[in-house]
Design an enzyme around this catalytic site. Structure first.
Site, PDB file in Angstrom:
ATOM      1  N   HIS A   1      67.377  74.601  -2.871  1.00  0.00           N
ATOM      2  CA  HIS A   1      68.322  73.643  -3.330  1.00  0.00           C
ATOM      3  C   HIS A   1      69.104  73.094  -2.015  1.00  0.00           C
ATOM      4  O   HIS A   1      69.727  71.889  -1.802  1.00  0.00           O
ATOM      5  CB  HIS A   1      69.524  74.281  -4.180  1.00  0.00           C
ATOM      6  CG  HIS A   1      70.069  75.450  -3.574  1.00  0.00           C
ATOM      7  ND1 HIS A   1      69.228  76.640  -3.327  1.00  0.00           N
ATOM      8  CD2 HIS A   1      71.279  75.708  -3.109  1.00  0.00           C
ATOM      9  CE1 HIS A   1      70.192  77.570  -2.737  1.00  0.00           C
ATOM     10  NE2 HIS A   1      71.205  77.093  -2.815  1.00  0.00           N
TER      11      HIS A   1
ATOM     12  N   HIS B   1      51.242  73.115  21.877  1.00  0.00           N
ATOM     13  CA  HIS B   1      51.070  74.366  22.425  1.00  0.00           C
ATOM     14  C   HIS B   1      50.695  75.369  21.529  1.00  0.00           C
ATOM     15  O   HIS B   1      50.018  76.547  21.760  1.00  0.00           O
ATOM     16  CB  HIS B   1      52.296  74.740  23.385  1.00  0.00           C
ATOM     17  CG  HIS B   1      52.367  73.953  24.557  1.00  0.00           C
ATOM     18  ND1 HIS B   1      53.266  74.370  25.467  1.00  0.00           N
ATOM     19  CD2 HIS B   1      51.658  72.955  24.977  1.00  0.00           C
ATOM     20  CE1 HIS B   1      53.172  73.477  26.487  1.00  0.00           C
ATOM     21  NE2 HIS B   1      52.370  72.561  25.991  1.00  0.00           N
TER      22      HIS B   1
ATOM     23  N   ARG C   1      43.959  76.562  27.315  1.00  0.00           N
ATOM     24  CA  ARG C   1      44.791  77.618  27.560  1.00  0.00           C
ATOM     25  C   ARG C   1      45.526  78.235  26.226  1.00  0.00           C
ATOM     26  O   ARG C   1      45.752  79.565  26.134  1.00  0.00           O
ATOM     27  CB  ARG C   1      45.540  77.589  28.759  1.00  0.00           C
ATOM     28  CG  ARG C   1      46.650  76.593  28.580  1.00  0.00           C
ATOM     29  CD  ARG C   1      47.598  76.717  30.065  1.00  0.00           C
ATOM     30  NE  ARG C   1      48.733  75.912  29.980  1.00  0.00           N
ATOM     31  CZ  ARG C   1      49.025  74.691  29.723  1.00  0.00           C
ATOM     32  NH1 ARG C   1      47.850  73.940  29.584  1.00  0.00           N
ATOM     33  NH2 ARG C   1      50.246  74.264  29.630  1.00  0.00           N
TER      34      ARG C   1
HETATM   35  C1  RB5 Z   1      71.131  78.714   0.673  1.00  0.00           C
HETATM   36  O1  RB5 Z   1      72.536  78.685   0.102  1.00  0.00           O
HETATM   37  C2  RB5 Z   1      70.750  79.066   2.047  1.00  0.00           C
HETATM   38  O2  RB5 Z   1      71.137  80.428   2.115  1.00  0.00           O
HETATM   39  C3  RB5 Z   1      69.354  78.709   2.246  1.00  0.00           C
HETATM   40  O3  RB5 Z   1      69.151  77.463   2.007  1.00  0.00           O
HETATM   41  C4  RB5 Z   1      68.894  79.037   3.752  1.00  0.00           C
HETATM   42  O4  RB5 Z   1      69.874  78.425   4.714  1.00  0.00           O
HETATM   43  C5  RB5 Z   1      68.548  80.325   4.155  1.00  0.00           C
HETATM   44  O5  RB5 Z   1      68.168  80.506   5.093  1.00  0.00           O
END
Ligand code: RB5
Length: 143
Positions: free
Chosen positions: A9, A98, A132
């Site tokens: 989200h 890289h 490399r």
């Molecule tokens: C969600 O609130 C948040 O924790 C998630 O999107 C993220 O940032 C986690 O690493």
């Protein structure tokens, strides 16, 4: 190029914007969710994208959460996934040139839309230099 996109989200709005950008650039995108701004768990989308990228040779992934941190940690648990959390266009280019990154990771709460679009464009345009760097990239995997 085929690109598998996913977010929680916290990355939902930027995912939609960047999918449109990828399509404008001529890439084929499969959106693996999330499909709303309702709270959900970022590892679910990291694993979904990682599985698809590993199963589809030559494809790329795009992952976004709020910070970009959790979703990149989860994606990088998959052997063969090289997920690069990028805050600048230069990092995006270097991650391809890289490190042969196959997943671009962004944080919607960290990186604004215009910069995120620039990072995405640079990531998609850059290529692995090989030479490399090839042996170093092979050494990323623990045998
Ligand atoms: C969600 O609130 C948040 O924790 C998630 O999107 C993220 O940032 C986690 O690493």
């Amino acid at each position: 190029m085929k690109v598998y996109a996913g977010s929680d989200h916290g990355g939902f709005n930027l995912k939609n914007t960047l999918i449109r950008k990828l399509e404008q650039l001529g890439h084929q995108v499969e959106d693996l969710g999330t499909n709303s701004a309702d709270s959900c768990d970022y590892p679910d989308y990291a694993h979904a994208v990682a599985d698809k990228v590993l199963a589809d040779s030559g494809s790329m992934g795009l992952l976004i959460c709020g910070s970009g941190i959790g979703i990149s940690m989860a994606a990088n648990r998959h052997p063969g996934i090289r997920a690069a959390l990028c805050r600048t266009g230069l990092e995006a280019e270097l991650s391809r040139m890289h490190n042969d990154a196959n997943v671009l990771v962004l944080g919607e709460r960290i990186t604004g839309q215009a910069l995120a679009e620039d990072i995405l464009e640079k990531f998609m345009a850059a290529g692995f230099e090989g030479g490399r760097h090839s042996n170093r990239v092979k050494k990323i995997e623990i045998e």
